[in-house]
Each structure stands twice: as C-alpha cells, then as structure tokens.
Design a protein around this motif. Structure first.
Motif, PDB file in Angstrom:
ATOM      1  N   ARG A  28       0.827  -1.207   0.000  1.00 46.93           N
ATOM      2  CA  ARG A  28       0.000   0.000   0.000  1.00 46.93           C
ATOM      3  C   ARG A  28       0.862   1.258   0.000  1.00 46.93           C
ATOM      4  O   ARG A  28       0.556   2.248  -0.674  1.00 46.93           O
TER       5      ARG A  28
ATOM      6  N   ARG B 147       1.075   4.199  -2.903  1.00 42.07           N
ATOM      7  CA  ARG B 147       0.767   5.589  -2.548  1.00 42.07           C
ATOM      8  C   ARG B 147       1.913   6.530  -2.889  1.00 42.07           C
ATOM      9  O   ARG B 147       1.690   7.657  -3.358  1.00 42.07           O
TER      10      ARG B 147
ATOM     11  N   ARG C  93      -4.368   9.235  -8.512  1.00 43.22           N
ATOM     12  CA  ARG C  93      -5.718   8.801  -8.180  1.00 43.22           C
ATOM     13  C   ARG C  93      -5.968   7.343  -8.529  1.00 43.22           C
ATOM     14  O   ARG C  93      -6.603   6.603  -7.764  1.00 43.22           O
ATOM     15  N   SER C  94      -5.458   6.892  -9.665  1.00 37.91           N
ATOM     16  CA  SER C  94      -5.690   5.502 -10.058  1.00 37.91           C
ATOM     17  C   SER C  94      -5.000   4.535  -9.107  1.00 37.91           C
ATOM     18  O   SER C  94      -5.553   3.486  -8.751  1.00 37.91           O
TER      19      SER C  94
ATOM     20  N   VAL D  28      -4.273   5.208  -5.922  1.00 37.58           N
ATOM     21  CA  VAL D  28      -4.966   5.293  -4.641  1.00 37.58           C
ATOM     22  C   VAL D  28      -6.197   4.389  -4.657  1.00 37.58           C
ATOM     23  O   VAL D  28      -6.504   3.701  -3.677  1.00 37.58           O
ATOM     24  N   ARG D  29      -6.914   4.369  -5.779  1.00 38.69           N
ATOM     25  CA  ARG D  29      -8.076   3.486  -5.894  1.00 38.69           C
ATOM     26  C   ARG D  29      -7.657   2.025  -5.824  1.00 38.69           C
ATOM     27  O   ARG D  29      -8.326   1.200  -5.187  1.00 38.69           O
ATOM     28  N   LEU D  30      -6.555   1.685  -6.485  1.00 38.46           N
ATOM     29  CA  LEU D  30      -6.051   0.310  -6.432  1.00 38.46           C
ATOM     30  C   LEU D  30      -5.675  -0.069  -5.016  1.00 38.46           C
ATOM     31  O   LEU D  30      -5.983  -1.166  -4.544  1.00 38.46           O
ATOM     32  N   ARG D  31      -5.053   0.840  -4.304  1.00 36.61           N
ATOM     33  CA  ARG D  31      -4.687   0.590  -2.910  1.00 36.61           C
ATOM     34  C   ARG D  31      -5.930   0.351  -2.059  1.00 36.61           C
ATOM     35  O   ARG D  31      -5.968  -0.517  -1.196  1.00 36.61           O
ATOM     36  N   GLY D  32      -6.972   1.140  -2.317  1.00 43.61           N
ATOM     37  CA  GLY D  32      -8.215   0.960  -1.581  1.00 43.61           C
ATOM     38  C   GLY D  32      -8.851  -0.394  -1.850  1.00 43.61           C
ATOM     39  O   GLY D  32      -9.384  -1.035  -0.942  1.00 43.61           O
ATOM     40  N   ARG D  33      -8.781  -0.853  -3.108  1.00 40.14           N
ATOM     41  CA  ARG D  33      -9.337  -2.167  -3.437  1.00 40.14           C
ATOM     42  C   ARG D  33      -8.555  -3.277  -2.752  1.00 40.14           C
ATOM     43  O   ARG D  33      -9.134  -4.270  -2.295  1.00 40.14           O
TER      44      ARG D  33
ATOM     45  N   TYR E  47      -9.745  -3.350   0.768  1.00 45.35           N
ATOM     46  CA  TYR E  47     -11.099  -3.899   0.837  1.00 45.35           C
ATOM     47  C   TYR E  47     -11.071  -5.415   0.651  1.00 45.35           C
ATOM     48  O   TYR E  47     -11.726  -6.162   1.375  1.00 45.35           O
TER      49      TYR E  47
END
Length: 374
Positions: free
Chosen positions: A79, A83, A332-333, A335-340, A343
C-alpha cells in the motif's frame, strides 16, 4: 478520518507560504528565514505532517491487528509503494530529463540519494531535490516502525515511542549546541532519522494511548475546550525561538503534545466551527492534493530566480497545475487500487468516535476504540 485532510491542507499551505517568501514579486520577502514573524513556517508544516503520519499509520496498523489478529507487513508495504512511488518517480524522471537538457544542474550522486530515499543523509542540498529529506524520513519510518510494532506488544511499542520523543530532542539539542560552540560538522547539515523521529513518535504515541485517553474525563474536556486554541500561538512562538538548544530540548516535547492535542480535537469535533472549516470540501481536496503539491513546488518556488515561471503569482498557479496533473493522471488511479487491496483483505476504517458531546465520544470509543485509515 474527519479533519485530517483539512490539517494536511493547513500544513501544505504553511510549506507553500514559507517557500514563496523571497520569490520575485511575492509581497513577503525575508532573507533571514521563511516565516518572518513565526520562524521557519515551511519546516513547521513538515513537522505537522510527521505527527499526522505517525498517528495515522499507527492507527491503521493497530486497527488491522484488532480485526485480523496480526499485521501484514506485505500488504502494508504494498500500500505504501502504491501511494508514494508512482508520483515520486514521475517527478524524478522529469527532473532527470531537465538535467539532461541542461535546464537543471544535478549530479548523479544527488539522484542516487533521492532514489534510495536517503536524501536526508545527502551532503549536498540542490533545490530541486532538497525537499526530499522529509519524504526520506517518512520512508525510513515506514520501513522501521511496522516491523517494530508487529514484533512487540503495544505497551512496549509505546515505551519505544516515548523514549524516541525525548531522545531525539536530546540528540538534536546536542547537535545544535555543538554547532554553536564548536562549529558545523558533517552531520549538522543532515536531517538524520534519529534526530528527527520524535515528531513521528509523538503521533505514534497518540495512537497507542488513545483508547485509554478516551476513557479519561479530563482528556475529553481538554480536547473539547476552546482554550486549546492557545496552543497554536504557543507552537508558533516555540517555532520562532526553536534554534536554541534549551528550547529544542524542553520546547520540542511541548510542541509535540500541542500538535497531538490539536489533531485529537479536530478529528473528534468535526461539527465545531474549526471542524467544519477543516472538513469543507475545497479544504479537504487541498489536503488530498498535498503530496502532489509537496513534490512539485520546488520547481516553481525557487528563490533568486529571474525566470518568469518562478515569479509570483504565476509560480503558485503553476505549482497547482502541476499538482493537479500529477494527482489526476498518476496518483488517483493508484490510490483506488490501494483501496481495493485493503477492501479485498477485509480491512475497514473503524469509526473514529466523532462527537461534540463527551457522552457520545465515550459511547463510541470504549473500551477498544481505534481509528485510522491509510
């Protein structure tokens, strides 16, 4: 977590103001320092970032251990890579191209220190890469602290953090005394991790102590009091006189406590006037943009330069345009991958116990309140 992006926004504005001071056409010019009345406000902004980082990363790791029974170092490092690395290496690439074209003057050694996230140990401080000293300290913290936290109980980790708060200030004071009475040495121009880790440790200590603190009536009242605002001029005053060894030794722990209390108060009282300001959407977005602004501001906020792009106000406009490009095209892309990834690992961001009343805070935070997200 409410208000943290807003605090990031305040911090990056301090950095930008400090670096704007002295640039061509900027109304504030102060050759002797950045902040004129408040000392080096750019440096203070970085220190606030350090406290936030220690608090947030520790909260994340403790939350993960509470949910899963363990801390996955592999997921944590992945992560962090997603980031930090993409936007960072994009910036390094642009600076390297500028160097090859003769638009910048950097040595291979400068890039080696930067790529190794060890610029805080670099003997030279070229402007375009000089700000990476603070990112290097962050990366060294990311490497060391999760390993330590994963290998020991929270009480021992807290003791390590508390020792670091005082030992780091002591080392920094001793280094300053040496410079004043003996003269500069090789280490005096370096922001070494042992002499700068106390701010990160203060955030770590806050996260580790928070479950207990939220059961204490005095703490709830203190962090809900309007009188807590007096810590802001105190921090600015200590920042102004912070170059003296005695102030470093005695004043730095006070600064760390004040910053920790302000972070606690802001995150838990998002409904207050200050909380609403910190959580106002434009301010939140500015906080989300802070990493990009941090990376790209050195290109345009160069003091002494006569170039059009380094003169106010276009230099500030160009900083924001570069940061927006970095954020939307790169960050941004990832960060979204990190969030997935978070999750899919089954991890959540627990409620931080936001409330204006003490009873609501107690009900939402006892006995095992944790807060934080990466």
């Amino acid at each position: 977590m409410p208000s943290l992006d807003g605090i990031r926004a305040v911090s990056i504005l301090m950095v930008l103001y400090g670096h704007l001071s002295g640039t061509r056409n900027f109304p504030v010019s102060n050759p002797g320092g950045y902040g004129q009345w408040f000392g080096d406000v750019a440096h203070l902004g970085v220190l606030v970032f350090f406290v936030i980082s220690g608090f947030l990363i520790t909260s994340l790791l403790l939350s993960e251990r509470e949910e899963t029974g363990t801390i996955s170092l592999k997921r944590f490092y992945l992560r962090r890579v997603l980031r930090i690395f993409p936007a960072f290496y994009a910036y390094i690439f642009v600076v390297a191209v500028a160097t090859l074209l003769g638009m910048a003057h950097l040595a291979g050694r400068d890039f080696a220190f930067a790529l190794a996230f060890a610029f805080n140990y670099s003997p030279s401080h070229p402007w375009l890469l000089g700000h990476l000293w603070s990112l290097s300290i962050e990366e060294q913290f990311y490497l060391l602290w999760p390993l330590l936290l994963a290998s020991m109980r929270e009480r021992r980790a807290l003791m390590v953090a508390i020792v670091a708060i005082f030992a780091s200030a002591l080392l920094r004071a001793a280094m300053r005394a040496w410079v004043l009475h003996v003269g500069p040495n090789v280490l005096s121009n370096m922001a070494t991790f042992p002499t700068m880790c106390d701010y990160l440790a203060a955030g770590c200590a806050l996260a580790l102590l928070r479950p207990w603190l939220l059961t204490q009536t005095w703490y709830l009242r203190l962090t809900a009091s309007r009188w807590l605002g007096l810590t802001i001029p105190l921090v600015l005053l200590l920042n102004r006189v912070g170059g003296e060894p005695v102030v470093i030794l005695l004043g730095t722990p006070v600064t760390n406590v004040c910053l920790a209390l302000l972070i606690e108060s802001s995150t838990r009282h998002a409904g207050s006037m200050v909380g609403r300001l910190l959580n106002w959407k434009p301010v939140v977005f500015l906080g989300a943009l802070s990493y990009s602004l941090y990376l790209w501001q050195e290109v345009f906020l160069a003091r002494g330069s006569e170039r059009w792009m380094n003169a106010f106000p276009q230099n500030l406009m160009l900083v924001f345009l570069a940061a927006l490009a970095s954020y939307f095209l790169i960050e941004r892309s990832f960060v979204r991958l990190r969030g997935r990834l978070r999750y899919n690992a089954g991890l959540h961001a627990p409620a931080p116990g936001i409330a204006d009343g003490e009873n609501a805070v107690l009900e939402s935070s006892i006995p095992n309140a944790r807060c934080g997200q990466g």
